[in-house]
Scaffold this motif. Structure first.
Motif, PDB file in Angstrom:
ATOM      1  N   ARG A  26      12.806 -13.458  -8.368  1.00 18.08           N
ATOM      2  CA  ARG A  26      11.670 -12.571  -8.650  1.00 18.08           C
ATOM      3  C   ARG A  26      10.356 -13.215  -8.218  1.00 18.08           C
ATOM      4  O   ARG A  26       9.467 -12.543  -7.675  1.00 18.08           O
ATOM      5  CB  ARG A  26      11.618 -12.216 -10.133  1.00 18.08           C
ATOM      6  CG  ARG A  26      12.622 -11.196 -10.551  1.00 18.08           C
ATOM      7  CD  ARG A  26      12.345 -10.699 -11.963  1.00 18.08           C
ATOM      8  NE  ARG A  26      12.299 -11.783 -12.938  1.00 18.08           N
ATOM      9  CZ  ARG A  26      13.341 -12.226 -13.626  1.00 18.08           C
ATOM     10  NH1 ARG A  26      14.526 -11.678 -13.438  1.00 18.08           N
ATOM     11  NH2 ARG A  26      13.210 -13.202 -14.499  1.00 18.08           N
ATOM     12  N   ALA A  29      10.165 -12.997  -4.479  1.00 19.93           N
ATOM     13  CA  ALA A  29       9.877 -11.627  -4.062  1.00 19.93           C
ATOM     14  C   ALA A  29       8.406 -11.276  -4.307  1.00 19.93           C
ATOM     15  O   ALA A  29       7.761 -10.628  -3.468  1.00 19.93           O
ATOM     16  CB  ALA A  29      10.783 -10.649  -4.801  1.00 19.93           C
ATOM     17  N   SER A  30       7.871 -11.719  -5.417  1.00 22.97           N
ATOM     18  CA  SER A  30       6.460 -11.478  -5.718  1.00 22.97           C
ATOM     19  C   SER A  30       5.561 -12.187  -4.718  1.00 22.97           C
ATOM     20  O   SER A  30       4.557 -11.639  -4.252  1.00 22.97           O
ATOM     21  CB  SER A  30       6.154 -11.940  -7.134  1.00 22.97           C
ATOM     22  OG  SER A  30       4.788 -11.879  -7.396  1.00 22.97           O
ATOM     23  N   TRP A  31       5.914 -13.420  -4.393  1.00 19.59           N
ATOM     24  CA  TRP A  31       5.128 -14.189  -3.432  1.00 19.59           C
ATOM     25  C   TRP A  31       5.186 -13.523  -2.056  1.00 19.59           C
ATOM     26  O   TRP A  31       4.172 -13.438  -1.360  1.00 19.59           O
ATOM     27  CB  TRP A  31       5.661 -15.615  -3.377  1.00 19.59           C
ATOM     28  CG  TRP A  31       4.773 -16.553  -2.659  1.00 19.59           C
ATOM     29  CD1 TRP A  31       4.893 -16.940  -1.367  1.00 19.59           C
ATOM     30  CD2 TRP A  31       3.617 -17.209  -3.157  1.00 19.59           C
ATOM     31  NE1 TRP A  31       3.897 -17.805  -1.039  1.00 19.59           N
ATOM     32  CE2 TRP A  31       3.094 -17.985  -2.123  1.00 19.59           C
ATOM     33  CE3 TRP A  31       2.984 -17.205  -4.390  1.00 19.59           C
ATOM     34  CZ2 TRP A  31       1.968 -18.771  -2.277  1.00 19.59           C
ATOM     35  CZ3 TRP A  31       1.863 -17.988  -4.543  1.00 19.59           C
ATOM     36  CH2 TRP A  31       1.365 -18.751  -3.498  1.00 19.59           C
ATOM     37  N   ILE A  32       6.358 -13.047  -1.651  1.00 22.26           N
ATOM     38  CA  ILE A  32       6.496 -12.346  -0.367  1.00 22.26           C
ATOM     39  C   ILE A  32       5.647 -11.087  -0.371  1.00 22.26           C
ATOM     40  O   ILE A  32       4.979 -10.767   0.623  1.00 22.26           O
ATOM     41  CB  ILE A  32       7.978 -12.035  -0.077  1.00 22.26           C
ATOM     42  CG1 ILE A  32       8.732 -13.323   0.230  1.00 22.26           C
ATOM     43  CG2 ILE A  32       8.123 -11.052   1.073  1.00 22.26           C
ATOM     44  CD1 ILE A  32      10.227 -13.158   0.304  1.00 22.26           C
ATOM     45  N   GLN A  33       5.634 -10.375  -1.478  1.00 22.27           N
ATOM     46  CA  GLN A  33       4.811  -9.170  -1.583  1.00 22.27           C
ATOM     47  C   GLN A  33       3.331  -9.502  -1.395  1.00 22.27           C
ATOM     48  O   GLN A  33       2.612  -8.797  -0.682  1.00 22.27           O
ATOM     49  CB  GLN A  33       5.033  -8.513  -2.944  1.00 22.27           C
ATOM     50  CG  GLN A  33       4.183  -7.297  -3.185  1.00 22.27           C
ATOM     51  CD  GLN A  33       4.353  -6.755  -4.602  1.00 22.27           C
ATOM     52  OE1 GLN A  33       5.052  -7.345  -5.424  1.00 22.27           O
ATOM     53  NE2 GLN A  33       3.709  -5.649  -4.888  1.00 22.27           N
ATOM     54  N   ASN A  34       2.871 -10.589  -2.002  1.00 20.45           N
ATOM     55  CA  ASN A  34       1.474 -10.992  -1.849  1.00 20.45           C
ATOM     56  C   ASN A  34       1.174 -11.417  -0.419  1.00 20.45           C
ATOM     57  O   ASN A  34       0.094 -11.115   0.112  1.00 20.45           O
ATOM     58  CB  ASN A  34       1.135 -12.113  -2.826  1.00 20.45           C
ATOM     59  CG  ASN A  34       1.119 -11.626  -4.251  1.00 20.45           C
ATOM     60  OD1 ASN A  34       0.878 -10.463  -4.519  1.00 20.45           O
ATOM     61  ND2 ASN A  34       1.410 -12.512  -5.173  1.00 20.45           N
ATOM     62  N   ILE A  36       2.677 -10.326   2.276  1.00 23.69           N
ATOM     63  CA  ILE A  36       2.619  -9.106   3.074  1.00 23.69           C
ATOM     64  C   ILE A  36       1.278  -8.413   2.863  1.00 23.69           C
ATOM     65  O   ILE A  36       0.694  -7.858   3.802  1.00 23.69           O
ATOM     66  CB  ILE A  36       3.804  -8.178   2.725  1.00 23.69           C
ATOM     67  CG1 ILE A  36       5.097  -8.792   3.269  1.00 23.69           C
ATOM     68  CG2 ILE A  36       3.598  -6.782   3.297  1.00 23.69           C
ATOM     69  CD1 ILE A  36       6.345  -8.073   2.835  1.00 23.69           C
ATOM     70  N   GLY A  37       0.761  -8.450   1.645  1.00 23.53           N
ATOM     71  CA  GLY A  37      -0.572  -7.894   1.386  1.00 23.53           C
ATOM     72  C   GLY A  37      -1.658  -8.620   2.160  1.00 23.53           C
ATOM     73  O   GLY A  37      -2.585  -7.998   2.699  1.00 23.53           O
TER      74      GLY A  37
END
Length: 137
Positions: A26, A29-34, A36-37
């Motif tokens: 998790r 995944a959160s770090w990847i989301q950031n 990508i942002g």
């Protein structure tokens, strides 16, 4: 040749390992989301300010278009580079979970230091970028 019998594991230990693995996933995944942002910010920043420059050419002195391109590309590069520390931290956590002496050794705080220093680095770069792009004149 005498071999040391493996440490007995119980259901609680295995469930703790499972929870920690899922927490690491998790976090990644959160770090990847950031990241990508941040990459999207870099692409959008360049596109939006280029469109503003084309729509309002008389405001040419408000911002330097070359600097806008550099900042956009830098944000994209930083977003990609910030993926490296979390991948390293994730792999270390998984290796730690797979060890037999899981409960005997505490996880390292170096992962936290890498993540915090990466965030501070990006914040400083974003601050400098905003300082030079915004029209203070």
């Amino acid at each position: 040749m005498s071999s040391i019998p493996p440490r007995p594991t119980n259901v609680t230990t295995q469930l703790a390992k499972e929870r920690n693995r899922e927490a690491a996933e998790r976090t990644m995944a959160s770090w990847i989301q950031n990241c990508i942002g941040i990459i999207g910010f870099g692409a959008g920043f360049d596109s939006i300010l280029t469109a503003l420059h084309q729509a309002f050419p008389e405001q040419d002195r408000a911002f330097d278009l070359n600097l806008v391109h550099i900042i956009g590309l830098a944000a994209i590069a930083i977003g990609i580079l910030l993926l490296v520390p979390i991948i390293i931290a994730y792999k270390q956590e998984i290796r730690y979970l797979e060890r037999e002496d899981y409960l005997a050794e505490l996880p390292r705080l170096s992962n936290l230091g890498v993540v915090v220093s990466s965030i501070i680095l990006y914040g400083l770069i974003a601050f400098v970028a905003a300082l030079f792009v915004l029209p203070w004149r």
